[in-house]
Design an enzyme around this catalytic site. Structure first.
Site, PDB file in Angstrom:
ATOM      1  N   HIS A 177      15.525  30.114  -0.829  1.00  0.00           N
ATOM      2  CA  HIS A 177      15.899  30.445  -1.739  1.00  0.00           C
ATOM      3  C   HIS A 177      15.178  31.249  -2.662  1.00  0.00           C
ATOM      4  O   HIS A 177      15.815  30.472  -3.930  1.00  0.00           O
ATOM      5  CB  HIS A 177      17.357  31.006  -2.121  1.00  0.00           C
ATOM      6  CG  HIS A 177      17.804  31.588  -3.364  1.00  0.00           C
ATOM      7  ND1 HIS A 177      19.214  31.664  -3.469  1.00  0.00           N
ATOM      8  CD2 HIS A 177      17.585  32.779  -3.046  1.00  0.00           C
ATOM      9  CE1 HIS A 177      19.794  32.697  -4.803  1.00  0.00           C
ATOM     10  NE2 HIS A 177      18.407  33.738  -4.066  1.00  0.00           N
ATOM     11  N   GLU A 213      15.540  27.783  -4.363  1.00  0.00           N
ATOM     12  CA  GLU A 213      16.592  26.775  -4.606  1.00  0.00           C
ATOM     13  C   GLU A 213      16.660  26.314  -3.408  1.00  0.00           C
ATOM     14  O   GLU A 213      16.259  26.970  -2.110  1.00  0.00           O
ATOM     15  CB  GLU A 213      18.289  27.904  -5.282  1.00  0.00           C
ATOM     16  CG  GLU A 213      19.174  27.147  -4.704  1.00  0.00           C
ATOM     17  CD  GLU A 213      20.448  28.152  -5.005  1.00  0.00           C
ATOM     18  OE1 GLU A 213      20.429  29.464  -4.749  1.00  0.00           O
ATOM     19  OE2 GLU A 213      21.450  27.168  -5.468  1.00  0.00           O
ATOM     20  N   ASN A 233      23.758  31.849  -7.150  1.00  0.00           N
ATOM     21  CA  ASN A 233      24.979  32.450  -7.106  1.00  0.00           C
ATOM     22  C   ASN A 233      26.420  32.830  -8.252  1.00  0.00           C
ATOM     23  O   ASN A 233      27.469  33.154  -7.584  1.00  0.00           O
ATOM     24  CB  ASN A 233      24.380  33.904  -5.815  1.00  0.00           C
ATOM     25  CG  ASN A 233      23.397  34.629  -5.635  1.00  0.00           C
ATOM     26  OD1 ASN A 233      23.345  34.966  -6.956  1.00  0.00           O
ATOM     27  ND2 ASN A 233      22.808  34.992  -4.046  1.00  0.00           N
ATOM     28  N   SER A 276      20.138  34.692   0.169  1.00  0.00           N
ATOM     29  CA  SER A 276      21.232  34.671  -1.549  1.00  0.00           C
ATOM     30  C   SER A 276      22.525  34.215  -1.041  1.00  0.00           C
ATOM     31  O   SER A 276      22.835  33.834  -1.879  1.00  0.00           O
ATOM     32  CB  SER A 276      20.563  35.266  -1.696  1.00  0.00           C
ATOM     33  OG  SER A 276      21.193  36.710  -1.473  1.00  0.00           O
TER      34      SER A 276
END
Ligand code: 3HC
Length: 723
Positions: free
Chosen positions: A463, A475, A513, A442
């Protein structure tokens, strides 16, 4: 000279509906030319009217009718959502609704029995068509899904669903379906009372013809008929209906904070229409449908439907790049994430080798995966042998056996670069030339992970979001050397396991993120300024996030957030330098929900109870400060929106569309705002720039608007000029 039709002319000439009479039964076959699914478009409505006129006219010896689809995977996918974009006024939407209602009322009033023979999706207007038939048979295929998902588009069923479904299955059961948009497979639809029979797909037409004849001969009665015309008896008891509606309203309010008009309107329409004759209930439905169809909320949700469908159906690879079939995968690391990845893969027909270092750990992961699979399969009412077939697809191992046949390997080990490097090297010693090597990281840049690989072109980021079986986004992160077939295969794998994939370029935090970090950092700064835990969370759930940022800190784990925050701060010190709040919390042994100690207190059952007042002394805030809710919302909301625009400007994102899909599906950006880019278009880039500049003046450089935003504001440009 004989003329021959070109292919396009053939398609244009083909009818969306065909009727053949076989043994006294009209077989109405749906197959809209040039469309991937059947949808209720103006041309389909017209063609259906022609067929109904033929049936009403008699003369063809028809005693019953069957409606079946020739489109693989769909019966009818509902109204044509494209047409919603053309609605300018409520009257346009109301008119479209009335047209659909008129057709289905005509279908319902045919003197002969009609059978909906459903294989594939019967959603929205599709299910409403089936509800207007006398009898419904669905197949047991996993593609068969019945539901009224309109609220997810910001509208309500507009072709009689709000009137017919409660009259068929009762108020409580139909609210459960209509308020959630839940989709039921054949067997569940049967136990809910929506369909009368479930059969295997190969015999659908034969069984539908048999049922049609039996209905015509009076040998068969639809099982729903007894309830038709009156909601279930118990729901007529004094006070009970009001109670059900009140409870449903409370549920809607607590979930949506009143930010979504459609579910509230749905309750109003049903409440007012249930005692009235169906025609009067349809009036209410059409009016409400029209009003909702032109709301900003509906436009945003329709945008998201097309954005996510497009993300699912196209990968950013050169035309002609072929993905490999993904039938077998291996997962390294049988923890919570690894087991989740195994679960969703097995559920989609993929066989999985789940590996951990120790047998016990691998066995534990296997148990977790199988338990989840069984739970989900039971919910779908699958038969025991079908459940066994699914759970048998996952096998556990402590060795690298079986890896050489894997199409994709996903490493899901602890988030530490040196560990991941050594796992990548080990994996590479056991896989074939054509295996994709995906990392479920991540935070660690894929470029750094690929540095340890002997074939970096096979390395890609996959991800997943936690919990894997519930979160819809995947992702996919490419680095500069990732081969196109690897990207295409990863995208196809994501689609196969039911995720919506977005592909982004490598950069710290990738996309999800990256935009979450400054938002969370700003929340910590607000806490440090004295804003209370509750005020912060309430402000953001009031803006439409499913949970507030402080709850999110506790859920993610403060140690995890702390570590990720540091990595991100190294890359973007100007706006992601974390406040000392999280340092202090972690130093005090507060890890969040997982150790029952965070910003909140937790009961012995692990459930959050209340904000922990002792936190304020710990983070050095003796006095609480009240702050205008709109100011909190702007500081946090715009922080995320601005960062999202930066990722597009830098080329991390391939498109604004992917950004909207990623923000909504990955981190809970409010769907009714359509995603950060759609939000900018809605309020105008100039407005966002102005608000950011005001925040910049007051709080500093971290709020400086992205260059792209400033340019868009100056030129009056939109991210989605086509609307
Ligand atoms: N209208 C317009 N286009 C539609 C559509 C619809 N109802 N349903 C699907 N499509 C299009 C998709 O946009 C996609 O287009 P593309 O090929 O150009 O990308 C194509 O059909 C194939 O769709 P999927 O990639 O999603 O195909 P899947 O096989 O994965 O899924 C499906 C099929 C389950 C039918 C899914 O597309 C779906 O859920 N569709 C939406 C269903 C829905 O919300 N229906 C309610 C509509 S509103 C309504 O009916 C109002 C009524 O009450 C009056």
């Amino acid at each position: 000279m004989a003329t021959t039709l070109t292919e396009t002319e053939t398609v244009a000439a083909a009818a969306p509906v065909r009727m053949d009479v076989e043994d006294g039964i009209a077989i109405i076959r749906l197959n809209q030319p040039g469309k991937p699914v059947n949808v209720i478009s103006a041309e389909l409505v017209e063609a259906m009217h022609d067929i109904l006129a033929r049936l009403e006219g008699g003369g063809e010896g028809v005693r019953a009718a069957v409606i079946i689809s020739e489109k693989k995977g769909t019966w009818i996918a509902g109204a044509d959502i494209e047409q919603f974009k053309d609605f300018r006024t409520a009257a346009d939407g109301e008119h479209a609704s009335r047209e659909g209602q008129k057709l289905l009322t005509r279908l319902e009033r045919l003197v002969m029995p009609t059978v909906a023979a459903i294989d594939g999706a019967a959603l929205g207007g599709g299910l409403e068509t089936a509800l207007a038939c006398t009898y419904r048979i669905a197949t047991d295929s996993s593609k068969t899904k019945l539901g009224l998902p309109e609220v997810q588009l910001g509208i309500i069923p507009g072709a009689g669903g709000t009137a017919r479904l409660p009259r068929l299955i009762g108020l409580a059961a139909s609210l459960d379906l209509m308020l959630t948009g839940k989709q039921l497979e054949g067997r569940r639809a049967k136990s809910a009372g929506i369909v009368d029979e479930v059969v295997p797909a190969p015999v659908l037409l034969r069984e539908a013809k048999r049922a049609a004849l039996d209905l015509a001969n009076g040998k068969l009665k639809p099982s729903g008929a007894r309830r038709r015309g009156s909601p279930k008896f118990a729901e007529n008891l004094p006070g009970l209906r009001g109670f059900i509606l009140r409870k449903a309203r409370q549920g809607v309010m607590s979930k949506t904070h009143g930010l979504y008009p459609a579910p509230l309107k749905l309750l109003e329409v049903i409440d007012r229409g249930l005692d009235k004759p169906v025609d009067a209930a349809l009036e209410l439905e059409a009016k409400a449908f029209g009003e909702l169809a032109v709301t900003q909320e509906a436009r945003s949700l329709v945008h998201l439907f097309f954005a996510s469908t497009a993300a699912k159906n196209s990968a950013p690879v050169p035309e002609g790049t072929k993905p490999k079939d993904v039938d077998h995968i291996a997962v390294v690391g049988a923890g919570f994430m690894g087991a989740g990845i195994a679960t969703v893969s097995a559920e989609s027909g993929i066989t999985v080798r789940l590996k951990d270092m120790k047998h016990e750990a691998a066995a534990k992961g296997l148990r977790t995966a199988r338990e989840t699979l069984v739970k989900r399969a039971r919910r779908k009412k699958l038969k025991p042998f079908q459940i066994t077939a699914i759970t048998d697809r996952v096998e556990a191992t402590a060795e690298y056996t079986g890896f050489h046949t894997a199409d994709v390997v996903v490493e899901a080990v602890f988030e530490e670069l040196s560990l991941k490097h050594s796992v990548i090297r080990e994996i590479e010693a056991h896989i074939g030339e054509g295996t994709v090597l995906g990392s479920n990281t991540s935070t660690i840049p894929i470029t750094q992970l690929a540095a340890a690989s002997s074939r970096p072109e096979h390395v890609i980021g996959l991800h997943f979001f936690s919990p894997v079986d519930k979160m819809p986004l995947l992702e996919i992160i490419t680095h500069a050397g990732t081969a196109d077939w690897v990207t295409a295969t990863s995208h196809a794998y994501g689609k196969k396991i039911g995720k919506t994939p977005i592909v982004v370029n490598d950069s710290p935090g990738f996309f999800a993120n990256r935009i979450l970090t400054p938002y969370m950092a700003e929340a910590a700064t607000l806490l440090e300024e004295g804003v209370s835990i509750e005020d912060l969370d309430r402000a953001m759930t009031g803006w439409g996030y499913p949970v507030g940022p402080v709850t999110l800190y506790d859920e993610v784990g403060l140690d995890v957030a702390h570590k990720a925050g540091k990595i991100m701060a190294e890359a973007f010190a100007d706006r992601m330098t974390p406040s000392t709040v999280i340092d202090r919390m972690v130093a005090d042994g507060r890890l969040g929900r997982k150790n029952g100690k965070g910003f909140f207190k937790y009961g012995s059952d692990g459930k959050k109870t209340e904000a922990d007042e002792s936190v304020y002394a710990l983070i050095g805030v003796p006095q609480r400060k009240s702050m205008d809710r709109a100011e909190i919302q702007d500081r946090l909301g715009l922080m995320m929106v601005n960062e999202a625009v930066r990722t597009l400007e830098e080329g991390v994102l391939h498109s604004a569309r992917d950004g909207d899909v990623g923000a909504v599906m990955g981190i809970g950006f409010p769907p009714f705002r359509g995603g950060p880019f759609w939000y900018v278009d809605t309020v105008g880039a100039a407005n966002v720039v102005e608000r950011l500049r005001a925040l910049e003046q007051k709080h500093g450089k971290r709020f400086a608007p992205a260059k792209m935003l400033v340019d868009y504001a100056a030129d009056g440009k939109k991210f989605f000029p086509e609307g």
